[in-house]
Design an enzyme around this catalytic site. Structure first.
Site, PDB file in Angstrom:
ATOM      1  N   GLU A  27       0.946  -1.314  -0.087  1.00 48.02           N
ATOM      2  CA  GLU A  27      -0.066   0.001   0.060  1.00 48.02           C
ATOM      3  C   GLU A  27       0.893   1.240  -0.061  1.00 48.02           C
ATOM      4  OE1 GLU A  27      -2.872   0.532   3.157  1.00 48.02           O
ATOM      5  OE2 GLU A  27      -4.144   2.162   2.280  1.00 48.02           O
ATOM      6  N   CYS A 231      -6.714   1.630   2.611  1.00 51.08           N
ATOM      7  CA  CYS A 231      -7.656   2.502   2.687  1.00 51.08           C
ATOM      8  C   CYS A 231      -7.339   3.649   1.400  1.00 51.08           C
ATOM      9  CB  CYS A 231      -7.402   3.346   4.015  1.00 51.08           C
ATOM     10  SG  CYS A 231      -7.941   2.393   5.307  1.00 51.08           S
ATOM     11  N   ASN A 361     -12.443  -2.658   0.167  1.00 51.64           N
ATOM     12  CA  ASN A 361     -11.418  -2.650   1.361  1.00 51.64           C
ATOM     13  C   ASN A 361     -11.957  -2.464   2.756  1.00 51.64           C
ATOM     14  OD1 ASN A 361      -8.524  -2.724   2.508  1.00 51.64           O
ATOM     15  ND2 ASN A 361      -9.287  -0.749   2.996  1.00 51.64           N
ATOM     16  N   GLU A 362     -12.032  -3.659   3.221  1.00 48.23           N
ATOM     17  CA  GLU A 362     -12.581  -3.356   4.672  1.00 48.23           C
ATOM     18  C   GLU A 362     -13.726  -2.342   4.737  1.00 48.23           C
ATOM     19  OE1 GLU A 362      -8.907  -2.934   7.272  1.00 48.23           O
ATOM     20  OE2 GLU A 362      -9.464  -0.731   7.297  1.00 48.23           O
TER      21      GLU A 362
HETATM   22  O1  AHR Z   1      -2.473  -1.211   6.588  1.00 50.92           O
HETATM   23  C1  AHR Z   1      -2.765  -0.177   6.867  1.00 50.92           C
HETATM   24  C2  AHR Z   1      -4.254   0.031   6.747  1.00 50.92           C
HETATM   25  O2  AHR Z   1      -4.845  -0.794   7.844  1.00 50.92           O
HETATM   26  C3  AHR Z   1      -4.897  -0.237   5.424  1.00 50.92           C
HETATM   27  O3  AHR Z   1      -4.661   0.920   4.650  1.00 50.92           O
HETATM   28  C4  AHR Z   1      -6.179  -0.522   5.796  1.00 50.92           C
HETATM   29  O4  AHR Z   1      -6.803  -1.486   5.053  1.00 50.92           O
HETATM   30  C5  AHR Z   1      -6.271  -1.007   7.251  1.00 50.92           C
HETATM   31  O5  AHR Z   1      -7.163  -0.507   8.033  1.00 50.92           O
END
Ligand code: AHR
Length: 632
Positions: A27, A231, A361-362
């Site tokens: 990320e 995120c 994503n979550e």
């Molecule tokens: O890995 C850091 C963050 O943790 C990521 O962006 C998110 O998906 C999770 O909350």
């Protein structure tokens, strides 16, 4: 002592486990991309930084207007005639009195530019001559005291935007160079996309990756890479969602934007570069696309639990679905297809063999999310049944979003669900059997983000113990990736990470070593009842897998306790075990950690090991041992 498993049982055939179990999650957090893995050395090369990124940033941030030797002129940021509408800002430099040195601009990169004596650096920039006569330009790499380390000169020759390129070879090494662009004759010009790359990028790719960091990832031989977030994918509001089409094509045409982690994305490291990297290191690409909703923490609601999820209006969904389908065509379609042609134009006529796509994503599991996920998923499934879609189940290992996410995914028959959790080592140790209890008839699991909070050896060993449980459940745990991956010194938003770095140094955490050891020792078949563990002992864990390609049997033995302990190994069910085996050990002080200054406090050691069909191994306190044995 009560043994949980009987050593006397004859081996069954073993259980097939996922061939894609251990991979990476990249990320752009902690300056992982710009200023990190992406090898560009100029910061804000396109003058697109803005107060949206950070309140005190603007298009001229990280640039300095310089007037050496009493020269003078002026500088402005303009937008009326850019190289491309996607890249609106550029600077206009007017040189009125150039003296001996010239008038111009200077960029010191991301905390200084590192250059090595005798190596080649590719400089390029777009210039538009605005005055009647050509203007002479001098481009140089300079030390903080103004010593010129390398220089190239040219004259403008076009009243339209034109790209100028040269190679610079510094005569000295330094980690604090600046790139200086000076007009050395009078005149007026526009300047944009000023770029400097080491020629030695990973595999010498143009617009490529920092070789040392990329190599560390390649060395892990990950089975897949999930990108570009996190995120970052669903973004801080709808306008900030990561849209893959903005990240391909010539760099001067990409749409830059704010990074949800509080900085800027040049998107020079875009989808093409991610796919190329995956291919270069033999990892399957796993792009994650937003589920047409933004991050629930959008708008600064991060700390109070978040209610900021916004959903794309329904009338935009058809286009959005097409955007997802177009990605599959871009990755896998023939070079004659509309989107495959764009991949080919970027230099990759052959398909990238995309197999997985993550949607969401979550995300908070709201009705808006569910509606949108469902239509995207249904469209992908209908047009591309060959693609495995990965759904999402919130940011925690339990709770409302987790329950709702799983119920929803199972109702839709989504094949794989992404779980995320960051926990204390004690939580991991008490949940080693988490997936033993999962229903085998439901979706498979992608543990897309997990870590124990910390980079000490005790954290890494807890993760190792947990990973033996992932292997044991490799029939339903399809994939797993530690998170986050990279973190730059002084630019870290998430403090537990796998690799720390600055412009020069790299620190491999004990967590990296554990991930690498597991990744290099993956198997295709899992064997139960090989290692006897005391069921009352909550500090020990073990696994046994076989790698089909080599036939090797691989034991992983974890002791997270304070004392060494004996583990009995029974390999009698195997026809042959070659006695000369190979042992890798990671052990030490539970509180020890590596730093950029002292990167080798905790490192694995290797040795020969005398294996037999039945032996007792003394696992040192706080250790991971891998014993790899040949069977032929
Ligand atoms: O890995 C850091 C963050 O943790 C990521 O962006 C998110 O998906 C999770 O909350």
């Amino acid at each position: 002592m009560v043994f949980a498993q009987s050593a006397e049982r004859t081996l069954t055939k073993g259980k097939k486990i996922s061939p894609d179990l251990f991979g990476l999650f990249f990320e752009d957090i902690n300056y992982s991309a710009d200023g990190g893995l992406y090898a560009e050395l100029v910061q804000n090369r396109s003058f697109e930084y803005s107060p949206t990124d950070r309140r005190d940033w603007n298009p001229f941030s990280f640039w300095e207007y310089i007037t050496p030797d009493f020269s003078y002129g002026s500088i402005t940021v303009e937008t009326n005639s850019p190289i491309h509408p996607n890249n609106p800002h550029y600077i206009v430099l007017t040189a009125e009195h150039v003296g001996d040195a010239g008038v111009g601009v200077k960029n010191s990169g991301f905390d200084g530019i590192v250059v090595k004596a005798g190596e080649s650096y590719s400089i390029s920039m777009f210039v538009r001559q605005l005055s009647a006569d050509p203007i002479s330009l001098a481009i140089s790499l300079q030390t903080p005291k103004g010593k010129v380390l390398a220089e190239s000169k040219f004259s403008t020759s076009s009243k339209d935007w034109k790209k100028y390129s040269a190679t610079l070879k510094p005569i000295e090494s330094t980690d604090s160079a600046s790139l200086v662009v000076l007009a050395t004759t009078r005149g007026k010009l526009a300047l944009d996309v000023v770029s400097l790359f080491p020629e030695k990028t990973f595999k010498n790719r143009p617009n490529g990756l920092r070789a040392d960091l990329a190599q560390l990832l390649a060395d892990m031989k990950p089975r897949f890479i999930r990108f570009p977030g996190g995120c970052l994918v669903h973004g801080d509001g709808l306008g900030n969602m990561y849209r893959w089409k903005n990240t391909i094509g010539p760099i001067e045409q990409r749409i830059e934007q704010k990074n949800i982690w509080g900085y800027h994305q040049s998107l020079g490291l875009g989808y093409f570069e991610y796919f190329q990297f995956c291919e270069d290191i033999g990892a399957k690409p796993l792009p994650v696309l937003p589920a047409a909703v933004s991050c629930q923490n959008s708008g600064g609601t991060w700390r109070i639990g978040g209610t900021g999820q916004k959903a794309l209006p329904k009338e935009e969904m058809q286009d959005y679905i097409q955007e997802v389908l177009d990605l599959i065509e871009w990755a896998n379609g023939p070079a004659t297809s509309t989107w495959g042609a764009k991949r080919a134009a970027a230099g990759h006529p052959a398909p990238f063999n995309l197999q997985y796509i993550g949607i969401g994503n979550e995300d908070k599991i709201t009705s808006e999310f569910e509606e949108r996920f469902k239509i995207i998923y249904t469209a992908v499934k209908a047009k591309h049944p060959e693609i495995t879609v990965i759904g999402t189940s919130g940011p925690f290992p339990d709770g409302e979003d987790f329950e709702k996410g799983w119920r929803f995914a199972n109702a839709l028959n989504v094949p794989v669900v992404d779980e995320h959790y960051y926990k204390e080592p004690s939580w991991l140790m008490s949940n080693l059997d988490r997936y033993d209890k999962y229903d085998r008839t439901h979706a498979e699991i992608y543990l897309g983000e997990y870590a124990s909070w910390g980079n000490k050896l005790k954290n890494a060993i807890a993760e190792a113990a947990y990973m033996t449980g992932l292997e044991r459940n490799g029939d339903i745990v399809r994939m797993a990736s530690y998170a986050p991956l990279l973190a730059k010194r002084n630019h870290t938003q998430w403090k537990t990470d796998m690799i720390f770095f600055d412009n020069n140094l790299v620190c491999l955490t004990p967590n990296y070593h554990v991930q690498k050891i597991f990744s290099l020792n993956q198997g295709d078949v899992y064997f139960d009842k090989i290692v006897n563990l005391d069921s009352n002992d909550t500090t020990a864990a073990a696994s046994c897998v076989q790698d089909n390609e080599t036939g090797d049997i691989i034991l992983k033995l974890v002791n997270a306790g304070k004392e060494s302990q004996a583990m009995k190994v029974n390999l009698k069910g195997f026809k042959r075990i070659v006695s000369k085996a190979h042992l890798t050990l990671l052990a030490g002080d539970p509180e020890a950690e590596n730093t950029l200054e002292k990167p080798e406090v905790i490192v694995p050691t290797t040795s020969n090991f005398q294996a037999s069909k039945s032996f007792s191994y003394h696992a040192p306190a706080m250790s991971l041992t891998v014993i790899r044995m040949k069977t032929k």
